[in-house]
Scaffold this motif. Structure first.
Motif, PDB file in Angstrom:
ATOM      1  N   SER A 101       0.837  -1.183   0.000  1.00 14.42           N
ATOM      2  CA  SER A 101       0.000   0.000   0.000  1.00 14.42           C
ATOM      3  C   SER A 101       0.878   1.242   0.000  1.00 14.42           C
ATOM      4  CB  SER A 101      -0.931  -0.039   1.227  1.00 14.42           C
ATOM      5  OG  SER A 101      -1.852   1.022   1.197  1.00 14.42           O
ATOM      6  N   VAL A 102       0.361   2.328   0.542  1.00 13.75           N
ATOM      7  CA  VAL A 102       1.022   3.631   0.497  1.00 13.75           C
ATOM      8  C   VAL A 102       2.483   3.606   0.978  1.00 13.75           C
ATOM      9  CG1 VAL A 102       0.911   6.001   1.380  1.00 13.75           C
ATOM     10  CG2 VAL A 102      -1.179   4.838   0.662  1.00 13.75           C
ATOM     11  N   PRO A 103       2.841   2.829   2.014  1.00 11.28           N
ATOM     12  CA  PRO A 103       4.241   2.841   2.452  1.00 11.28           C
ATOM     13  C   PRO A 103       5.250   2.529   1.347  1.00 11.28           C
ATOM     14  CG  PRO A 103       2.900   1.796   4.115  1.00 11.28           C
ATOM     15  CD  PRO A 103       1.996   2.021   2.927  1.00 11.28           C
ATOM     16  N   VAL A 255      -7.505  12.217  -0.091  1.00 15.66           N
ATOM     17  CA  VAL A 255      -6.555  11.143   0.220  1.00 15.66           C
ATOM     18  C   VAL A 255      -7.283   9.810   0.128  1.00 15.66           C
ATOM     19  CG1 VAL A 255      -4.997  10.119   1.926  1.00 15.66           C
ATOM     20  CG2 VAL A 255      -5.244  12.602   1.809  1.00 15.66           C
ATOM     21  N   SER A 256      -6.660   8.833  -0.472  1.00 14.34           N
ATOM     22  CA  SER A 256      -7.192   7.475  -0.398  1.00 14.34           C
ATOM     23  C   SER A 256      -6.030   6.510  -0.255  1.00 14.34           C
ATOM     24  CB  SER A 256      -8.007   7.120  -1.646  1.00 14.34           C
ATOM     25  OG  SER A 256      -7.192   7.092  -2.786  1.00 14.34           O
ATOM     26  N   SER A 257      -6.302   5.443   0.415  1.00 14.44           N
ATOM     27  CA  SER A 257      -5.324   4.366   0.460  1.00 14.44           C
ATOM     28  C   SER A 257      -5.485   3.560  -0.820  1.00 14.44           C
ATOM     29  CB  SER A 257      -5.565   3.482   1.679  1.00 14.44           C
ATOM     30  OG  SER A 257      -4.550   2.506   1.800  1.00 14.44           O
ATOM     31  N   ALA A 313       3.485   8.646  -9.512  1.00 11.46           N
ATOM     32  CA  ALA A 313       2.639   9.787  -9.168  1.00 11.46           C
ATOM     33  C   ALA A 313       2.470   9.912  -7.653  1.00 11.46           C
ATOM     34  CB  ALA A 313       1.275   9.654  -9.844  1.00 11.46           C
ATOM     35  N   GLU A 314       2.335   8.780  -6.966  1.00  5.99           N
ATOM     36  CA  GLU A 314       2.209   8.800  -5.504  1.00  5.99           C
ATOM     37  C   GLU A 314       3.493   9.321  -4.860  1.00  5.99           C
ATOM     38  OE1 GLU A 314      -0.565   7.307  -3.053  1.00  5.99           O
ATOM     39  OE2 GLU A 314      -1.122   8.642  -4.696  1.00  5.99           O
ATOM     40  N   MET A 315       4.640   8.912  -5.366  1.00  6.32           N
ATOM     41  CA  MET A 315       5.909   9.405  -4.839  1.00  6.32           C
ATOM     42  C   MET A 315       6.033  10.911  -5.049  1.00  6.32           C
ATOM     43  SD  MET A 315       8.482   6.323  -6.020  1.00  6.32           S
ATOM     44  CE  MET A 315       8.236   4.642  -5.430  1.00  6.32           C
ATOM     45  N   ASP A 316       5.613  11.372  -6.221  1.00  5.58           N
ATOM     46  CA  ASP A 316       5.673  12.802  -6.525  1.00  5.58           C
ATOM     47  C   ASP A 316       4.719  13.600  -5.633  1.00  5.58           C
ATOM     48  OD1 ASP A 316       7.511  12.251  -8.490  1.00  5.58           O
ATOM     49  OD2 ASP A 316       6.075  12.365 -10.147  1.00  5.58           O
ATOM     50  N   LYS A 317       3.617  12.989  -5.232  1.00  4.32           N
ATOM     51  CA  LYS A 317       2.621  13.670  -4.398  1.00  4.32           C
ATOM     52  C   LYS A 317       3.079  13.781  -2.954  1.00  4.32           C
ATOM     53  CE  LYS A 317      -2.162  13.121  -2.716  1.00  4.32           C
ATOM     54  NZ  LYS A 317      -3.412  12.321  -2.859  1.00  4.32           N
TER      55      LYS A 317
END
Length: 331
Positions: A101-103, A255-257, A313-317
């Motif tokens: 997930s997000v981690p 925000v969403s997981s 994209a998540e890393m950039d966010k």
């Protein structure tokens, strides 16, 4: 006596077939039957909570599709790095996969070093789903809305806090984004998983939690917690009465997981393709889809390339937010 011509032709055919089989790489021949034994799904979170629920539903359907058991193995610790590293260093044979997930997208910004490279050491398979979080407070809280909670927190500077299931989770980052966008300074109280955090949220030992909807919604419906809002930009079908935080006083909050399948890097492309195809088949199965949607998730089923782009994209966010807030994994 000379050999029968038909017999000679048969011998030639057999020899040709044997030569062809020898010419086909062993790995390619093996793919046609994959998997031939049980597959481990490593979940780098402690047991309990929404992650486990998703893992059990998806693994059950893949086990049925494959005719081989997909065994869920919880391997928490190290802000999910222990379980993730297990997969990154596993044999790239298709028999060890990761549900992350997000981690996976944020740990590189939280820790000075990691035992693996989240991009180079893992092969994307498919984005499983998006997973809204819910802003929830104890039933004893004076807040009955997002605005009332903000007012409470401002009236109690240095006292108000929020719980999370660990550093770098979407639960943690939801709280940090809430702090940034409201100007609050809620104290972060991390736990080892959602279960222990909820155990302290219910009796009011912590003030609020932005937890995964699958774990918190039954507690709201059972009258043990009060839901204030969802963290996504739009309402979710699983909890239509809960407004988005963005509509309830914090414009732009979103925000969403999410959960995704990954395999060790260098896993043969044929196996990745089969994993992806079978995962999509599992997600579109009506019974499986119904079970997952009952947990509050939004089913995705992306291609490996789409998952790779999503991770970037998540890393950039989150990278800039983590740096600005001074968040580290050693807190």
């Amino acid at each position: 006596m000379s050999a029968n011509p038909i017999d000679r032709r048969r011998v030639v055919e057999l020899l040709g077939t044997a030569a062809l089989a020898t010419a086909i790489p062993v790995s390619a021949r093996a793919q046609t039957a994959y998997p031939t034994r049980f597959v481990r799904m490593i979940v780098p979170f402690p047991p309990g909570g929404g992650t486990d629920a998703i893992a059990r539903v998806v693994s059950a359907k893949l086990s049925a599709i494959w005719g081989q058991q997909m065994v869920v193995e919880n391997k928490g610790g190290g802000a999910t790095s222990i379980g993730t590293d297990t997969v990154a260093k596993a044999d790239p044979d298709g028999y060890t996969v990761l549900l992350q997930s997000v981690p996976l997208a944020v740990n590189k910004f939280l820790f000075a070093t990691l035992p693996f490279d989240p991009v180079a050491d893992l092969a994307p398979v498919s984005l499983i789903c998006d997973y809204p979080n819910v802003m929830a407070v104890p039933m004893s809280s004076p807040a009955h809305s997002v605005q009332e909670f903000i007012a409470y927190a401002r009236a109690n500077p240095g006292k108000a806090n929020y719980a999370s299931s660990g550093h770098g989770t979407s639960v943690h980052l939801s709280g940090e984004l809430f702090n940034k966008m409201t100007g609050l300074k809620l104290q972060h109280i991390p736990y080892r998983g959602a279960g222990p955090a909820l155990n302290d949220l219910i009796p009011g030992r912590v003030d609020v939690m932005f937890n995964n909807i699958g774990a918190v919604l039954p507690l709201i419906q059972g009258g043990k917690l009060r839901g204030l809002a969802v963290t996504t930009a739009r309402r979710t079908p699983a909890a239509p009465d809960l407004p988005p935080i963005a509509e309830a006083g914090v414009p732009g909050f979103d925000v969403s997981s999410w959960y995704a399948f990954l395999a060790p890097a260098k896993t043969p492309p044929e196996i990745i393709r089969k994993m992806h195809a079978d995962t999509v088949a599992a997600l579109t199965d009506p019974a499986t889809k119904q079970k997952l949607e009952a947990l509050g998730v939004v089913i995705r089923g992306s291609s490996p390339d789409e998952l790779a782009a999503f991770l970037k994209a998540e890393m950039d966010k989150w990278g800039p937010l983590i740096k600005e807030a001074g968040i580290t994994g050693a807190e």
